[in-house]
Design a protein around this motif. Structure first.
Motif, short mmCIF file in Angstrom:
data_model
loop_
_atom_site.label_atom_id
_atom_site.label_comp_id
_atom_site.label_asym_id
_atom_site.label_seq_id
_atom_site.Cartn_x
_atom_site.Cartn_y
_atom_site.Cartn_z
N VAL A 55 0.86 -1.19 0.00
CA VAL A 55 0.00 0.00 0.00
C VAL A 55 0.89 1.24 0.00
O VAL A 55 1.71 1.43 0.91
CB VAL A 55 -0.93 0.05 1.23
CG1 VAL A 55 -1.86 1.26 1.13
CG2 VAL A 55 -1.74 -1.23 1.35
N ILE A 56 0.76 2.07 -1.03
CA ILE A 56 1.52 3.31 -1.10
C ILE A 56 0.56 4.49 -1.24
O ILE A 56 -0.56 4.34 -1.73
CB ILE A 56 2.54 3.31 -2.27
CG1 ILE A 56 1.82 3.22 -3.63
CG2 ILE A 56 3.56 2.21 -2.10
CD1 ILE A 56 2.77 3.42 -4.83
N VAL A 57 1.02 5.64 -0.78
CA VAL A 57 0.26 6.89 -0.91
C VAL A 57 1.12 7.86 -1.69
O VAL A 57 2.31 8.04 -1.40
CB VAL A 57 -0.14 7.47 0.45
CG1 VAL A 57 -0.86 8.81 0.27
CG2 VAL A 57 -1.03 6.50 1.21
N LEU A 58 0.52 8.49 -2.71
CA LEU A 58 1.20 9.50 -3.51
C LEU A 58 0.56 10.85 -3.21
O LEU A 58 -0.67 10.99 -3.30
CB LEU A 58 1.08 9.18 -5.00
CG LEU A 58 1.69 7.84 -5.44
CD1 LEU A 58 0.63 6.74 -5.47
CD2 LEU A 58 2.33 7.95 -6.82
N ALA A 59 1.39 11.83 -2.88
CA ALA A 59 0.91 13.16 -2.53
C ALA A 59 1.60 14.19 -3.40
O ALA A 59 2.77 14.06 -3.74
CB ALA A 59 1.20 13.46 -1.06
N GLY A 60 0.84 15.24 -3.76
CA GLY A 60 1.42 16.34 -4.51
C GLY A 60 0.83 16.55 -5.88
O GLY A 60 1.19 17.49 -6.57
N ALA A 61 -0.08 15.67 -6.31
CA ALA A 61 -0.68 15.78 -7.64
C ALA A 61 -2.18 16.01 -7.55
O ALA A 61 -2.94 15.58 -8.42
CB ALA A 61 -0.39 14.53 -8.46
N GLY A 62 -2.61 16.72 -6.50
CA GLY A 62 -4.03 16.91 -6.22
C GLY A 62 -4.31 16.30 -4.86
O GLY A 62 -3.48 16.36 -3.95
N ILE A 170 -9.70 -8.03 -4.29
CA ILE A 170 -8.63 -7.91 -5.29
C ILE A 170 -7.59 -9.02 -5.11
O ILE A 170 -6.47 -8.93 -5.60
CB ILE A 170 -7.98 -6.53 -5.25
CG1 ILE A 170 -7.33 -6.23 -3.89
CG2 ILE A 170 -9.00 -5.46 -5.60
CD1 ILE A 170 -6.53 -4.94 -3.87
N GLY A 171 -7.98 -10.08 -4.42
CA GLY A 171 -7.14 -11.27 -4.30
C GLY A 171 -6.41 -11.34 -2.98
O GLY A 171 -6.66 -12.23 -2.16
N THR A 172 -5.51 -10.41 -2.75
CA THR A 172 -4.75 -10.40 -1.50
C THR A 172 -5.36 -9.45 -0.47
O THR A 172 -4.85 -9.36 0.65
CB THR A 172 -3.29 -9.98 -1.76
OG1 THR A 172 -3.29 -8.73 -2.47
CG2 THR A 172 -2.57 -11.03 -2.60
N PHE A 192 -12.05 0.89 3.42
CA PHE A 192 -11.35 0.22 4.51
C PHE A 192 -10.69 -1.04 3.99
O PHE A 192 -11.33 -1.89 3.37
CB PHE A 192 -12.32 -0.14 5.64
CG PHE A 192 -11.64 -0.75 6.84
CD1 PHE A 192 -10.67 -0.05 7.53
CD2 PHE A 192 -11.97 -2.03 7.26
CE1 PHE A 192 -10.03 -0.62 8.63
CE2 PHE A 192 -11.35 -2.60 8.36
CZ PHE A 192 -10.38 -1.90 9.06
N LEU A 193 -9.38 -1.13 4.22
CA LEU A 193 -8.59 -2.30 3.83
C LEU A 193 -8.49 -3.20 5.05
O LEU A 193 -7.74 -2.92 6.00
CB LEU A 193 -7.19 -1.89 3.36
CG LEU A 193 -7.04 -1.22 2.00
CD1 LEU A 193 -7.82 0.07 1.87
CD2 LEU A 193 -5.56 -0.96 1.71
N ALA A 194 -9.24 -4.30 5.03
CA ALA A 194 -9.37 -5.12 6.24
C ALA A 194 -8.06 -5.75 6.65
O ALA A 194 -7.68 -5.70 7.84
CB ALA A 194 -10.44 -6.19 6.01
N SER A 195 -7.35 -6.37 5.73
CA SER A 195 -6.11 -7.06 6.09
C SER A 195 -4.99 -6.09 6.45
O SER A 195 -4.26 -6.29 7.41
CB SER A 195 -5.66 -7.97 4.94
OG SER A 195 -6.62 -8.98 4.70
N ALA A 196 -4.86 -5.03 5.67
CA ALA A 196 -3.80 -4.05 5.90
C ALA A 196 -4.10 -3.13 7.06
O ALA A 196 -3.21 -2.46 7.58
CB ALA A 196 -3.55 -3.24 4.64
N ASN A 197 -5.37 -3.06 7.48
CA ASN A 197 -5.81 -2.16 8.55
C ASN A 197 -5.50 -0.71 8.18
O ASN A 197 -4.82 0.02 8.90
CB ASN A 197 -5.18 -2.54 9.88
CG ASN A 197 -5.90 -1.89 11.06
OD1 ASN A 197 -7.01 -1.35 10.91
ND2 ASN A 197 -5.27 -1.94 12.23
N THR A 239 -4.45 1.29 13.20
CA THR A 239 -4.92 1.64 11.86
C THR A 239 -4.15 2.82 11.30
O THR A 239 -3.91 3.80 12.01
CB THR A 239 -6.42 1.98 11.89
OG1 THR A 239 -7.14 0.90 12.50
CG2 THR A 239 -6.96 2.22 10.48
N VAL A 240 -3.79 2.74 10.02
CA VAL A 240 -3.27 3.90 9.31
C VAL A 240 -4.45 4.60 8.65
O VAL A 240 -5.24 3.96 7.93
CB VAL A 240 -2.23 3.51 8.25
CG1 VAL A 240 -1.77 4.75 7.46
CG2 VAL A 240 -1.03 2.83 8.89
#
Length: 321
Positions: A55-62, A170-172, A192-197, A239-240
């Motif tokens: 899981v990645i977050v991209l910031a700066g393009a809106g 989405i599989g995983t 909400f991403l259950a596995s990744a929290n 949680t993140v």
């Protein structure tokens, strides 16, 4: 970590007068904040942070873009600006090995959906609240922010719409898409991403800045508070929480946001109950305690107060011109 230094602060000549609707007279370019923010985000560096494995977050393009790896394909939440779509896709492909298969829109606002058409043209399926599609498919006007936005091309509209919770496997990872009652807009959803929290909130939450309340789309301060309170029981201290703007944080950060909103609402309601006029309410500065932390961006405490009053139906928005 993701607190991108985008300068959308007010020009010096701004907010010197207030129109009869209670909103400031802006000194923005012809297209208002739309044009100003596009200019700002054209040159803002794209920052990428891994918040969980896959899981990645991209910031700066809106608005923040969250990319989630899955064995059945990559999913992104929101798409940022169209002019940055190729850069966003390159970062996601580098991180996850393939371009997005699914796109989820948290709401209709242009800084979160402008890139929809590019990802759809590359083969992604867009999912969103039914009202998100309705807003994107028609011209919109947001008086509190001087937004006049033309309908998006059909290819940018969500192809799969819903107004109740659904799950995307989405599989995983299972992604729980959680539409909300009107809050920031009338077409908000959280993911909400259950596995990744991980909880991705779009503009239902902005970290260390006042949120926009889009009264033209049914948004309200009360709705914002209620949305956060519905989502808090889903998460724990590990949680993140990914906001629509600002750095990823945790449950404590979200609670601080909720508490700030509650306090401001309480103060505004006390002023209303004492039959204060709109100029008296704004002059009383119900946000003053919080402005040094939350009011440093485009949405100042005074502006946030007026948006809150508009969401309560106490400031009438003019028709689009």
């Amino acid at each position: 970590m993701l607190d991108t230094p985008v300068n959308l602060s007010r020009p010096a000549a701004m907010n010197k007068t207030v129109t009869r609707d209670g909103f400031p007279t802006h000194s923005f370019p012809k297209d208002g904040l739309v044009a100003l923010s596009r200019i700002a985000y054209e040159s803002t560096p794209l920052l990428t942070a891994q918040i969980r494995s896959g899981v990645i977050v991209l910031a700066g393009a809106g608005g923040n873009v969250t990319a989630i790896a899955g064995s059945e394909g990559c999913t992104i939440v929101d798409t940022g600006y169209l002019s940055r779509a190729a850069e966003i896709e390159s970062e996601i492909t580098s991180a996850h090995g393939r371009p997005p298969r699914w796109v989820i829109n948290t709401h209709w606002h242009f800084d979160h959906t402008d890139g929809n058409s590019a990802f759809a043209a590359a083969g992604a399926t867009i999912l969103g609240h039914a009202q998100c599609r309705a807003r994107l498919s028609t011209d919109q006007y947001v008086p509190s922010l001087s937004w006049r936005i033309s309908a998006s091309p059909r290819g940018a509209w969500p192809m799969v719409t819903f107004d109740g919770p659904i799950t995307l496997d989405i599989g995983t990872e299972e992604l729980h898409l959680l539409p909300q009652a009107p809050a920031h807009t009338d077409g908000d959803l959280a993911v909400f991403l259950a596995s990744a929290n991980v909880l991705v909130m779009g503009d239902l939450f902005t970290h260390r800045s006042y949120p926009v309340i889009d009264e033209s789309s049914g948004g309200s301060l009360r709705g914002m508070i209620q949305a956060v309170e519905r989502l808090l029981p889903l998460i724990d201290e590990e949680t993140v929480v990914v906001p629509g703007h600002g750095a990823a944080t945790d449950r404590t950060g979200l609670v601080a946001f909720r508490d700030m909103l509650r306090s401001i609402e309480d103060r505004i309601l006390v002023l209303i109950e004492t039959q204060r006029e709109i100029p008296e309410i704004t002059a009383a500065r119900p946000t003053a305690e919080f402005d040094s932390v939350w009011g440093r961006g485009y949405v100042t405490g005074a502006h946030f107060t007026r948006m809150a009053l508009a969401g309560m139906g106490l400031i009438n928005a003019p028709a689009a011109q």
